[in-house]
Design a protein around this motif. Structure first.
Motif, PDB file in Angstrom:
ATOM      1  N   ASN A 199       0.818  -1.202   0.000  1.00 56.89           N
ATOM      2  CA  ASN A 199       0.000   0.000   0.000  1.00 56.89           C
ATOM      3  C   ASN A 199       0.859   1.263   0.000  1.00 56.89           C
ATOM      4  OD1 ASN A 199       0.946   0.240   2.613  1.00 56.89           O
ATOM      5  ND2 ASN A 199      -0.963  -0.397   3.578  1.00 56.89           N
ATOM      6  N   ARG A 200       0.208   2.411   0.097  1.00 57.63           N
ATOM      7  CA  ARG A 200       0.928   3.690   0.017  1.00 57.63           C
ATOM      8  C   ARG A 200       1.888   3.865   1.188  1.00 57.63           C
ATOM      9  NH1 ARG A 200       0.177   8.121  -3.110  1.00 57.63           N
ATOM     10  NH2 ARG A 200       1.299   9.979  -2.410  1.00 57.63           N
ATOM     11  N   ASN A 201       1.502   3.379   2.352  1.00 56.57           N
ATOM     12  CA  ASN A 201       2.376   3.491   3.514  1.00 56.57           C
ATOM     13  C   ASN A 201       3.701   2.779   3.243  1.00 56.57           C
ATOM     14  OD1 ASN A 201       3.068   3.996   6.330  1.00 56.57           O
ATOM     15  ND2 ASN A 201       2.684   1.824   6.661  1.00 56.57           N
ATOM     16  N   SER A 202       3.621   1.568   2.711  1.00 59.37           N
ATOM     17  CA  SER A 202       4.824   0.825   2.365  1.00 59.37           C
ATOM     18  C   SER A 202       5.601   1.523   1.251  1.00 59.37           C
ATOM     19  CB  SER A 202       4.446  -0.594   1.936  1.00 59.37           C
ATOM     20  OG  SER A 202       5.572  -1.346   1.568  1.00 59.37           O
ATOM     21  N   TYR A 203       4.874   2.074   0.293  1.00 61.32           N
ATOM     22  CA  TYR A 203       5.487   2.801  -0.827  1.00 61.32           C
ATOM     23  C   TYR A 203       6.343   3.961  -0.323  1.00 61.32           C
ATOM     24  CZ  TYR A 203       5.364   6.224  -4.701  1.00 61.32           C
ATOM     25  OH  TYR A 203       5.671   7.165  -5.647  1.00 61.32           O
ATOM     26  N   GLU A 204       5.794   4.756   0.567  1.00 58.15           N
ATOM     27  CA  GLU A 204       6.523   5.918   1.070  1.00 58.15           C
ATOM     28  C   GLU A 204       7.710   5.511   1.934  1.00 58.15           C
ATOM     29  OE1 GLU A 204       3.527   8.233   2.973  1.00 58.15           O
ATOM     30  OE2 GLU A 204       2.751   9.064   1.085  1.00 58.15           O
ATOM     31  N   GLN A 205       7.572   4.407   2.651  1.00 61.55           N
ATOM     32  CA  GLN A 205       8.679   3.932   3.478  1.00 61.55           C
ATOM     33  C   GLN A 205       9.843   3.412   2.638  1.00 61.55           C
ATOM     34  OE1 GLN A 205       7.020   0.983   6.106  1.00 61.55           O
ATOM     35  NE2 GLN A 205       6.275   2.492   7.575  1.00 61.55           N
ATOM     36  N   ASN A 206       9.538   2.818   1.485  1.00 64.48           N
ATOM     37  CA  ASN A 206      10.573   2.162   0.685  1.00 64.48           C
ATOM     38  C   ASN A 206      11.194   3.047  -0.384  1.00 64.48           C
ATOM     39  OD1 ASN A 206      10.152  -0.193   2.124  1.00 64.48           O
ATOM     40  ND2 ASN A 206       8.759  -1.077   0.631  1.00 64.48           N
ATOM     41  N   LEU A 207      10.630   4.226  -0.617  1.00 65.33           N
ATOM     42  CA  LEU A 207      11.144   5.082  -1.693  1.00 65.33           C
ATOM     43  C   LEU A 207      12.634   5.380  -1.529  1.00 65.33           C
ATOM     44  CD1 LEU A 207       8.426   7.779  -2.494  1.00 65.33           C
ATOM     45  CD2 LEU A 207       9.236   5.908  -3.927  1.00 65.33           C
ATOM     46  N   SER A 208      13.051   5.649  -0.319  1.00 60.43           N
ATOM     47  CA  SER A 208      14.455   6.019  -0.097  1.00 60.43           C
ATOM     48  C   SER A 208      15.402   4.840  -0.235  1.00 60.43           C
ATOM     49  CB  SER A 208      14.614   6.640   1.302  1.00 60.43           C
ATOM     50  OG  SER A 208      14.212   5.708   2.306  1.00 60.43           O
ATOM     51  N   ILE A 209      14.859   3.615  -0.247  1.00 61.53           N
ATOM     52  CA  ILE A 209      15.702   2.423  -0.302  1.00 61.53           C
ATOM     53  C   ILE A 209      16.104   2.074  -1.722  1.00 61.53           C
ATOM     54  CG2 ILE A 209      15.790  -0.047   0.236  1.00 61.53           C
ATOM     55  CD1 ILE A 209      13.817   0.461   2.484  1.00 61.53           C
ATOM     56  N   TYR A 210      15.234   2.346  -2.686  1.00 59.75           N
ATOM     57  CA  TYR A 210      15.452   1.875  -4.059  1.00 59.75           C
ATOM     58  C   TYR A 210      16.765   2.346  -4.701  1.00 59.75           C
ATOM     59  CZ  TYR A 210      11.042  -0.577  -4.508  1.00 59.75           C
ATOM     60  OH  TYR A 210      10.019  -1.488  -4.352  1.00 59.75           O
ATOM     61  N   PRO A 211      17.175   3.601  -4.525  1.00 51.51           N
ATOM     62  CA  PRO A 211      18.448   4.000  -5.152  1.00 51.51           C
ATOM     63  C   PRO A 211      19.635   3.138  -4.720  1.00 51.51           C
ATOM     64  CG  PRO A 211      17.217   5.937  -4.471  1.00 51.51           C
ATOM     65  CD  PRO A 211      16.492   4.747  -3.897  1.00 51.51           C
ATOM     66  N   SER A 212      19.610   2.647  -3.503  1.00 52.13           N
ATOM     67  CA  SER A 212      20.727   1.827  -3.012  1.00 52.13           C
ATOM     68  C   SER A 212      20.652   0.388  -3.511  1.00 52.13           C
ATOM     69  CB  SER A 212      20.735   1.830  -1.479  1.00 52.13           C
ATOM     70  OG  SER A 212      19.559   1.224  -0.958  1.00 52.13           O
ATOM     71  N   LEU A 213      19.501  -0.018  -4.071  1.00 54.02           N
ATOM     72  CA  LEU A 213      19.342  -1.396  -4.528  1.00 54.02           C
ATOM     73  C   LEU A 213      19.815  -1.599  -5.963  1.00 54.02           C
ATOM     74  CD1 LEU A 213      15.778  -2.230  -3.095  1.00 54.02           C
ATOM     75  CD2 LEU A 213      18.006  -2.749  -2.097  1.00 54.02           C
ATOM     76  N   CYS A 214      19.866  -0.518  -6.735  1.00 54.69           N
ATOM     77  CA  CYS A 214      20.217  -0.671  -8.150  1.00 54.69           C
ATOM     78  C   CYS A 214      21.712  -0.448  -8.365  1.00 54.69           C
ATOM     79  CB  CYS A 214      19.400   0.290  -9.013  1.00 54.69           C
ATOM     80  SG  CYS A 214      19.697   2.024  -8.655  1.00 54.69           S
ATOM     81  N   LYS A 215      22.236  -1.098  -9.405  1.00 53.50           N
ATOM     82  CA  LYS A 215      23.634  -0.937  -9.791  1.00 53.50           C
ATOM     83  C   LYS A 215      23.773  -0.080 -11.041  1.00 53.50           C
ATOM     84  CE  LYS A 215      25.021  -5.380  -7.826  1.00 53.50           C
ATOM     85  NZ  LYS A 215      25.604  -6.718  -8.122  1.00 53.50           N
ATOM     86  N   LYS A 216      22.763  -0.150 -11.926  1.00 55.88           N
ATOM     87  CA  LYS A 216      22.818   0.595 -13.183  1.00 55.88           C
ATOM     88  C   LYS A 216      21.711   1.643 -13.262  1.00 55.88           C
ATOM     89  CE  LYS A 216      24.777  -3.329 -15.719  1.00 55.88           C
ATOM     90  NZ  LYS A 216      24.566  -4.266 -16.855  1.00 55.88           N
TER      91      LYS A 216
END
Length: 360
Positions: A199-216
């Motif tokens: 849901n949106r709550n999870s979406y907002e919590q995880n937004l800051s995590i995604y840049p650190s998960l990608c390599k390219k």
């Protein structure tokens, strides 16, 4: 609890047991090392010296098992737990019979009451383990203990062993229920109950995590359902719910459950980590095509940002603007006026993804 509920919490139980085995095995090893050195200073415990040393080495070995045992080897961890319980019970039996045949047993009784509380497992296994070592103690006592302490030791072992079985079963039940309820609270706070996606709550919590998960790169897919309001009005909210569930299912099939979110009434966002543009477009086409086969219509826009200069706000905003462009085109083709408009002179920017604001 049911078997399904127990399996839901099995992973967390395993993690807790592994941590506890590491902690208590190293504590036991440290305590036994101290007792080993003290045995040189006190004649009262000198006879226990070899028991301290052997038990200490086994505890250290079990610490190694817990530390390097992965989640892929639950059987090894379970074996390590019961090996640790067994070595402590045997330690108590030896101290209560072989080295002190003329004194009433204290160590084994204390271990009976405490050790089963250190871990969580199916009660039937733990109860079985407790009574196996009660029987072992009774047999050893019959052969070794002096008659004047024998009866008291056997009675104590039976009584306190039964108390231990009852208490450990109750505590395991309480802990399992607590873990299960905790998981349900997390699910309710992070999962959209209608569609099953985050849901949106999870979406907002995880937004800051995604840049650190990608390599390219990181791609954002922004989807919006066309005609949900009309469907609710003409066929009822149940039909609208089915539409939401269907589209959510297709998004999950293409982009994964962990990276798909319902952020509004009819809006979904998915993320793709280090994805290929052609593959992403194919997945989007699959979602749109599958929805169209059910006479559902979805507008989707996406954008990709590179990890070197990632701006999550810009990435999501561009994907959203492209979704609005697709939505506007859909309604224009249908000859419907949805009053979707953009700032004057920005139509081309909207298609290219450079528009930062829109007005509805």
């Amino acid at each position: 609890m049911s078997e399904d509920e127990y399996m839901q919490i099995w992973g967390e139980i395993q993690s807790s047991n592994r941590q506890n085995l590491m902690i208590f095995s190293i504590i036991a090893a440290a305590f036994l090392l101290i007792m080993f050195f003290l045995s040189f200073l006190s004649q009262n415990i000198a006879a226990n010296r070899w028991v301290y040393l052997l038990t200490m080495f086994i505890s250290l070995a079990l610490f190694g098992v817990a530390k390097f045992c992965s989640e892929k080897h639950p059987g090894l961890l379970l074996a390590g737990i019961y090996a640790f319980i067994s070595i402590l019970f045997l330690f108590g039996i030896v101290l209560g019979t072989v080295t002190r045949p003329d004194e009433q047993t204290v160590t084994f009784i204390a271990l009976l009451l405490t050790v089963p509380l250190l871990f969580t497992d199916r009660p039937v296994r733990m109860i079985g383990c407790i009574y196996v070592y009660i029987i072992a103690f009774v047999i050893a006592a019959l052969y070794i203990k002096e008659d004047y302490v024998l009866a008291a030791d056997i009675i104590d072992a039976g009584v306190f062993g039964t108390i231990s079985a009852i208490i450990s079963t109750y505590m395991m039940s309480v802990k399992c229920q607590r873990i299960l309820y905790g998981q349900r609270v997390v699910i309710m706070s992070e999962i959209d109950m209608l569609t099953g996606v985050r849901n949106r709550n999870s979406y907002e919590q995880n937004l800051s995590i995604y840049p650190s998960l990608c390599k390219k790169n990181l791609s954002c897919i922004f989807a919006d359902l066309n005609g949900l309001h009309e469907l609710n009005n003409t066929k009822g909210h149940e039909a609208g719910d089915k539409m939401l569930q269907f589209v959510a299912e297709k998004l999950v099939e293409q982009f994964g459950k962990n990276n798909t979110y319902r952020i509004g009434g009819d809006e979904f966002v998915s993320f793709v980590i280090d994805g290929c543009a052609d593959e992403i477009q194919k997945k989007i086409n699959m979602v749109v095509r599958s929805a169209k086969e059910q006479e559902y219509y979805v507008s989707i826009g996406y954008d990709t940002g590179f990890c070197s200069d990632m701006d999550m706000g810009s990435l999501i905003n561009t994907a959203e603007m492209r979704m609005y462009a697709a939505k506007k085109q859909f309604y224009q083709q249908k000859g419907m006026d949805r009053r979707i408009r953009v700032c004057p002179g920005q139509e081309q920017n909207m298609v290219s993804g450079r528009l930062n604001q829109c007005e509805i």
